[in-house]
Scaffold this motif. Sequence first.
Motif, PDB file in Angstrom:
ATOM      1  N   ILE A 189       0.812  -1.211   0.000  1.00 56.25           N
ATOM      2  CA  ILE A 189       0.000   0.000   0.000  1.00 56.25           C
ATOM      3  C   ILE A 189       0.846   1.263   0.000  1.00 56.25           C
ATOM      4  CG2 ILE A 189      -2.084  -0.983   1.001  1.00 56.25           C
ATOM      5  CD1 ILE A 189      -1.071  -0.187   3.743  1.00 56.25           C
ATOM      6  N   MET A 190       2.084   1.178   0.504  1.00 59.25           N
ATOM      7  CA  MET A 190       2.944   2.361   0.511  1.00 59.25           C
ATOM      8  C   MET A 190       3.414   2.751  -0.883  1.00 59.25           C
ATOM      9  SD  MET A 190       4.244   0.877   3.461  1.00 59.25           S
ATOM     10  CE  MET A 190       3.658   0.473   4.878  1.00 59.25           C
ATOM     11  N   ILE A 191       3.244   1.873  -1.833  1.00 58.28           N
ATOM     12  CA  ILE A 191       3.548   2.184  -3.229  1.00 58.28           C
ATOM     13  C   ILE A 191       2.252   2.501  -3.973  1.00 58.28           C
ATOM     14  CG2 ILE A 191       4.438   1.252  -5.401  1.00 58.28           C
ATOM     15  CD1 ILE A 191       6.338  -0.485  -3.642  1.00 58.28           C
ATOM     16  N   VAL A 192       1.253   1.666  -3.786  1.00 62.80           N
ATOM     17  CA  VAL A 192       0.005   1.772  -4.535  1.00 62.80           C
ATOM     18  C   VAL A 192      -0.727   3.075  -4.226  1.00 62.80           C
ATOM     19  CG1 VAL A 192      -2.260   0.711  -4.923  1.00 62.80           C
ATOM     20  CG2 VAL A 192      -0.226  -0.732  -4.712  1.00 62.80           C
ATOM     21  N   ILE A 193      -0.871   3.421  -2.954  1.00 62.54           N
ATOM     22  CA  ILE A 193      -1.631   4.614  -2.574  1.00 62.54           C
ATOM     23  C   ILE A 193      -1.005   5.894  -3.130  1.00 62.54           C
ATOM     24  CG2 ILE A 193      -2.381   6.040  -0.613  1.00 62.54           C
ATOM     25  CD1 ILE A 193      -2.990   3.402   0.878  1.00 62.54           C
ATOM     26  N   PRO A 194       0.299   6.134  -2.927  1.00 66.84           N
ATOM     27  CA  PRO A 194       0.865   7.368  -3.486  1.00 66.84           C
ATOM     28  C   PRO A 194       0.784   7.435  -5.017  1.00 66.84           C
ATOM     29  CG  PRO A 194       2.332   6.490  -1.818  1.00 66.84           C
ATOM     30  CD  PRO A 194       1.271   5.461  -2.051  1.00 66.84           C
ATOM     31  N   VAL A 195       1.005   6.312  -5.684  1.00 60.77           N
ATOM     32  CA  VAL A 195       0.942   6.325  -7.152  1.00 60.77           C
ATOM     33  C   VAL A 195      -0.482   6.629  -7.611  1.00 60.77           C
ATOM     34  CG1 VAL A 195       1.137   4.879  -9.223  1.00 60.77           C
ATOM     35  CG2 VAL A 195       2.941   4.843  -7.500  1.00 60.77           C
ATOM     36  N   ALA A 196      -1.463   5.967  -7.006  1.00 62.42           N
ATOM     37  CA  ALA A 196      -2.860   6.177  -7.415  1.00 62.42           C
ATOM     38  C   ALA A 196      -3.320   7.610  -7.140  1.00 62.42           C
ATOM     39  CB  ALA A 196      -3.773   5.178  -6.707  1.00 62.42           C
ATOM     40  N   ILE A 197      -2.952   8.139  -5.986  1.00 61.55           N
ATOM     41  CA  ILE A 197      -3.305   9.534  -5.683  1.00 61.55           C
ATOM     42  C   ILE A 197      -2.550  10.465  -6.629  1.00 61.55           C
ATOM     43  CG2 ILE A 197      -3.148  11.373  -3.951  1.00 61.55           C
ATOM     44  CD1 ILE A 197      -3.686   9.196  -1.809  1.00 61.55           C
ATOM     45  N   GLY A 198      -1.311  10.127  -6.913  1.00 58.07           N
ATOM     46  CA  GLY A 198      -0.492  10.949  -7.803  1.00 58.07           C
ATOM     47  C   GLY A 198      -1.026  11.045  -9.220  1.00 58.07           C
ATOM     48  N   VAL A 199      -1.701   9.998  -9.687  1.00 52.73           N
ATOM     49  CA  VAL A 199      -2.273  10.056 -11.039  1.00 52.73           C
ATOM     50  C   VAL A 199      -3.652  10.695 -11.048  1.00 52.73           C
ATOM     51  CG1 VAL A 199      -0.906   8.129 -11.923  1.00 52.73           C
ATOM     52  CG2 VAL A 199      -3.214   7.707 -11.024  1.00 52.73           C
ATOM     53  N   GLY A 200      -4.121  11.123  -9.873  1.00 51.89           N
ATOM     54  CA  GLY A 200      -5.352  11.898  -9.832  1.00 51.89           C
ATOM     55  C   GLY A 200      -6.583  11.198  -9.302  1.00 51.89           C
ATOM     56  N   LEU A 201      -6.448   9.979  -8.795  1.00 51.96           N
ATOM     57  CA  LEU A 201      -7.612   9.316  -8.208  1.00 51.96           C
ATOM     58  C   LEU A 201      -7.901   9.895  -6.828  1.00 51.96           C
ATOM     59  CD1 LEU A 201      -6.951   5.594  -9.210  1.00 51.96           C
ATOM     60  CD2 LEU A 201      -8.510   7.215 -10.274  1.00 51.96           C
ATOM     61  N   THR A 249      -5.112  -6.750  10.194  1.00 53.93           N
ATOM     62  CA  THR A 249      -6.125  -5.792   9.757  1.00 53.93           C
ATOM     63  C   THR A 249      -5.858  -4.419  10.369  1.00 53.93           C
ATOM     64  OG1 THR A 249      -7.755  -7.555   9.557  1.00 53.93           O
ATOM     65  CG2 THR A 249      -8.605  -5.299   9.687  1.00 53.93           C
ATOM     66  N   PHE A 250      -5.570  -4.398  11.648  1.00 54.71           N
ATOM     67  CA  PHE A 250      -5.256  -3.130  12.326  1.00 54.71           C
ATOM     68  C   PHE A 250      -4.038  -2.467  11.695  1.00 54.71           C
ATOM     69  CE2 PHE A 250      -2.761  -0.938  15.620  1.00 54.71           C
ATOM     70  CZ  PHE A 250      -3.625   0.107  15.905  1.00 54.71           C
ATOM     71  N   SER A 251      -2.996  -3.249  11.447  1.00 53.69           N
ATOM     72  CA  SER A 251      -1.782  -2.717  10.850  1.00 53.69           C
ATOM     73  C   SER A 251      -2.044  -2.151   9.460  1.00 53.69           C
ATOM     74  CB  SER A 251      -0.718  -3.820  10.768  1.00 53.69           C
ATOM     75  OG  SER A 251       0.413  -3.376  10.069  1.00 53.69           O
ATOM     76  N   LEU A 252      -2.781  -2.887   8.640  1.00 52.55           N
ATOM     77  CA  LEU A 252      -3.098  -2.402   7.291  1.00 52.55           C
ATOM     78  C   LEU A 252      -3.923  -1.119   7.329  1.00 52.55           C
ATOM     79  CD1 LEU A 252      -3.841  -5.668   5.304  1.00 52.55           C
ATOM     80  CD2 LEU A 252      -1.993  -4.034   4.919  1.00 52.55           C
ATOM     81  N   ALA A 253      -4.888  -1.068   8.233  1.00 49.56           N
ATOM     82  CA  ALA A 253      -5.709   0.142   8.350  1.00 49.56           C
ATOM     83  C   ALA A 253      -4.849   1.334   8.761  1.00 49.56           C
ATOM     84  CB  ALA A 253      -6.838  -0.076   9.353  1.00 49.56           C
ATOM     85  N   LEU A 254      -4.007   1.132   9.741  1.00 51.86           N
ATOM     86  CA  LEU A 254      -3.130   2.193  10.224  1.00 51.86           C
ATOM     87  C   LEU A 254      -2.189   2.672   9.121  1.00 51.86           C
ATOM     88  CD1 LEU A 254      -2.196   3.697  12.875  1.00 51.86           C
ATOM     89  CD2 LEU A 254      -0.440   1.931  13.017  1.00 51.86           C
ATOM     90  N   TRP A 255      -1.531   1.752   8.444  1.00 48.34           N
ATOM     91  CA  TRP A 255      -0.589   2.118   7.390  1.00 48.34           C
ATOM     92  C   TRP A 255      -1.307   2.719   6.181  1.00 48.34           C
ATOM     93  CZ3 TRP A 255       4.233   3.180   7.863  1.00 48.34           C
ATOM     94  CH2 TRP A 255       4.990   2.574   8.868  1.00 48.34           C
ATOM     95  N   SER A 256      -2.507   2.261   5.882  1.00 49.41           N
ATOM     96  CA  SER A 256      -3.259   2.824   4.755  1.00 49.41           C
ATOM     97  C   SER A 256      -3.581   4.291   4.999  1.00 49.41           C
ATOM     98  CB  SER A 256      -4.559   2.044   4.526  1.00 49.41           C
ATOM     99  OG  SER A 256      -4.296   0.733   4.122  1.00 49.41           O
ATOM    100  N   VAL A 257      -4.119   4.585   6.166  1.00 50.04           N
ATOM    101  CA  VAL A 257      -4.479   5.970   6.509  1.00 50.04           C
ATOM    102  C   VAL A 257      -3.227   6.845   6.588  1.00 50.04           C
ATOM    103  CG1 VAL A 257      -5.470   7.437   8.315  1.00 50.04           C
ATOM    104  CG2 VAL A 257      -6.645   5.338   7.622  1.00 50.04           C
TER     105      VAL A 257
END
Length: 147
Positions: free
Chosen positions: A21-33, A119-127
């Motif tokens: 998610i540390m790669i996917v989230i920044p890339v997706a936000i960076g392309v405008g999603l 699940t807790f870790s993923l939620a925390l890191w996602s946010v």
Amino acid sequence: MDLIWQYALVFLAAATPWLEIMIVIPVAIGVGLAPVPVTVVSFIGNALPVFGIIALFRAWERRRGPLRRRWSPRARRIWERYGLPGIALTGPVVTGIHLAAVMALALQADRRRTAIWMTFSLALWSVATAALTLLGFEGWRWLFGNG
């Protein structure tokens, strides 16, 4: 329809081991999603395979035998000192959450507790990743203007 495909790609990328998610989230936000849907879709995409690993791990061990892994003395000390919470919280950064789940289960962690901590870790890191990405883009705009 194009937007659905974009979020489907975000989901699939997040579900891919080592493409965290540390790669996917920044890339997706960076392309405008949009940040909130990206964060939610990435979380779900990353969590579902982890749940699959947790659900099928014991059956795999029954069929193939226990996972034979010689853990280094350092890995053992980390497990003994920080346990499941330590592996879960550092997993997305250090090994990837998928391998962290396998590692926890191979070290005899309880399946239910493993699911909760992962699940807790993923939620925390996602946010956290989404928030830091947004702060980074805003800082970039502030430093260099809108152009």
